[in-house]
Enzyme design. Structure first.
Site, PDB file in Angstrom:
ATOM      1  N   GLU A  62       1.734   3.733   3.089  1.00  0.00           N
ATOM      2  CA  GLU A  62       2.209   3.178   4.364  1.00  0.00           C
ATOM      3  C   GLU A  62       3.726   3.304   4.400  1.00  0.00           C
ATOM      4  O   GLU A  62       4.461   2.375   4.063  1.00  0.00           O
ATOM      5  CB  GLU A  62       1.723   1.736   4.505  1.00  0.00           C
ATOM      6  CG  GLU A  62       0.190   1.662   4.517  1.00  0.00           C
ATOM      7  CD  GLU A  62      -0.358   0.247   4.564  1.00  0.00           C
ATOM      8  OE1 GLU A  62       0.451  -0.704   4.663  1.00  0.00           O
ATOM      9  OE2 GLU A  62      -1.589   0.088   4.509  1.00  0.00           O
TER      10      GLU A  62
ATOM     11  N   HIS B 242       3.408  -3.390   7.088  1.00  0.00           N
ATOM     12  CA  HIS B 242       2.314  -2.458   6.809  1.00  0.00           C
ATOM     13  C   HIS B 242       2.131  -1.486   7.971  1.00  0.00           C
ATOM     14  O   HIS B 242       2.601  -1.720   9.082  1.00  0.00           O
ATOM     15  CB  HIS B 242       0.992  -3.227   6.627  1.00  0.00           C
ATOM     16  CG  HIS B 242       0.913  -4.015   5.368  1.00  0.00           C
ATOM     17  ND1 HIS B 242       0.220  -3.580   4.261  1.00  0.00           N
ATOM     18  CD2 HIS B 242       1.451  -5.212   5.035  1.00  0.00           C
ATOM     19  CE1 HIS B 242       0.332  -4.491   3.297  1.00  0.00           C
ATOM     20  NE2 HIS B 242       1.071  -5.489   3.743  1.00  0.00           N
TER      21      HIS B 242
ATOM     22  N   HIS C 275       0.871  -1.185   0.000  1.00  0.00           N
ATOM     23  CA  HIS C 275       0.000   0.000   0.000  1.00  0.00           C
ATOM     24  C   HIS C 275       0.905   1.232   0.000  1.00  0.00           C
ATOM     25  O   HIS C 275       1.728   1.402   0.902  1.00  0.00           O
ATOM     26  CB  HIS C 275      -0.918   0.000   1.222  1.00  0.00           C
ATOM     27  CG  HIS C 275      -1.872  -1.148   1.252  1.00  0.00           C
ATOM     28  ND1 HIS C 275      -2.077  -1.926   2.366  1.00  0.00           N
ATOM     29  CD2 HIS C 275      -2.675  -1.662   0.280  1.00  0.00           C
ATOM     30  CE1 HIS C 275      -2.969  -2.859   2.089  1.00  0.00           C
ATOM     31  NE2 HIS C 275      -3.342  -2.721   0.832  1.00  0.00           N
TER      32      HIS C 275
ATOM     33  N   GLU D 290       1.620  -5.392  11.176  1.00  0.00           N
ATOM     34  CA  GLU D 290       1.015  -4.062  11.261  1.00  0.00           C
ATOM     35  C   GLU D 290       1.765  -3.286  12.339  1.00  0.00           C
ATOM     36  O   GLU D 290       1.837  -3.712  13.490  1.00  0.00           O
ATOM     37  CB  GLU D 290      -0.472  -4.165  11.610  1.00  0.00           C
ATOM     38  CG  GLU D 290      -1.326  -4.812  10.525  1.00  0.00           C
ATOM     39  CD  GLU D 290      -1.579  -3.898   9.338  1.00  0.00           C
ATOM     40  OE1 GLU D 290      -1.242  -2.693   9.431  1.00  0.00           O
ATOM     41  OE2 GLU D 290      -2.126  -4.379   8.327  1.00  0.00           O
TER      42      GLU D 290
END
Length: 336
Positions: free
Chosen positions: A62, A151, A59, A215
């Site tokens: 990010e 991420h 993404h 994450e």
């Protein structure tokens, strides 16, 4: 510093390097493979048998994980970090990274494990290329395979740093890998129980790697990531790269919260409604009886599970995709 250490700079500029292969003074080979893709290979005498894939920027907005990989590459190119592992660095979606957007047309992290074959456009082609690069990298026999896909999240989280551990029929989740994640700063791990279409699921399922989606905090623009603390992860990655990891004790899971998937919330139509505040945080608890979501044909998702929490709520996804995951606490009794 060797020019190939500036992979991020090359990627942001959309340029190819003049030299595709360079060697450090210690004999570490850096090889540019394609846009946003660089292989690092230690001298044969130092190779410890680990193949490590580090990916970020699947993404494009990010940026903290992208900056982390950039720092590691700089350290290798300067000779400050001396790899004993083979490493593949991947910046997942260069076009979206340049635009500072999550994606341009399609979410690349919904296009793996065959999904890109059912789609078209540049991001479907990129997902196909990422699979090809990973498959080629992990093609050498008799080596350990480890993949961290890094991420940051589009929303806040009650548990800021956590991992998602893919699933495959007949394969157990590894206690040792969970201890490694705990040492790297992860506070929780979601143990998945069905196949998925994200990058880490592809490398876990098809390529036999120990693979994780990590994450690391809230998504922010380049240069604004002081609030995303990746120091424990960065230290652990350097140790993995250099082969200097401390032994992980049995108590290595102390303080690591484990969750399993109770249900996935699938958006079936434009009438789908998610009954949550727009700013709700990941890992927010939901009471039994709460009507979480509604869709056509009187479809309703009502909370039945004690201790249920929501992660990745997103009512704006395309029809047919996951609009959230309901998770519940679990134990470590089924770990290998």
């Amino acid at each position: 510093m060797l020019a190939l250490g500036k992979l991020l700079e090359l990627t942001l500029a959309g340029r190819e390097p003049a030299e595709k292969t360079q060697l450090t003074v210690e004999g570490v080979r850096m090889r540019w493979l394609s846009e946003g893709a660089l292989e690092v290979r230690p001298p044969e005498a130092r190779d410890n048998g680990l193949d490590l894939l580090l990916s970020a920027g699947i993404h494009g907005n990010e940026t903290a994980p992208i900056e982390l990989l950039d720092r590691l590459l700089h350290d290798i190119a300067r000779g400050d970090l001396k790899p004993r592992a083979r490493i593949l660095f991947l910046f997942g979606n260069p076009e979206a990274i340049r635009k500072g957007e999550r994606f341009v047309e399609q979410d690349v992290n919904r296009l793996f494990n065959g999904r890109h074959e059912q789609s078209s456009g540049s991001e479907a082609l990129r997902a196909c290329e990422l699979e090809r690069l990973a498959a080629s990298f992990f093609s050498l026999p008799d080596r350990q395979r480890l993949h961290y896909d890094l991420h940051t999240a589009i929303r806040g989280s009650k548990i800021e740093q956590f991992a998602l551990y893919p699933w495959k029929e007949g394969r157990q989740h590894s206690r040792l890998e969970l201890a490694r994640l705990r040492a790297a700063g992860m506070e929780a791990v979601l143990l998945q129980n069905k196949p998925s279409i994200v990058f880490s699921s592809y490398t876990y399922d098809k390529l036999g790697a120990e693979s994780f989606t990590l994450e690391l905090g809230k998504a922010r623009p380049f240069g604004q990531n002081a609030g995303v603390n990746v120091s424990l992860l960065e230290t652990r990655l350097k140790q993995i790269i250099e082969g200097t990891e401390p032994e992980m004790a049995e108590q290595g899971l102390d303080g690591l919260q484990l969750f399993s998937v109770a249900r996935e919330i699938i958006k079936h139509s434009d009438a789908f409604r998610l009954n949550l505040p727009a700013d709700i945080e990941n890992f927010s608890e939901l009471d039994v009886g709460y009507v979480l979501a509604e869709d056509l044909a009187n479809t309703r998702w009502i909370i039945e599970e004690q201790g249920a929490r929501i992660i990745f709520p997103n009512p704006k996804v395309k029809n047919g995709l996951r609009a959230g995951i309901l998770i519940v606490p679990t134990t470590d009794e089924n770990l290998a």
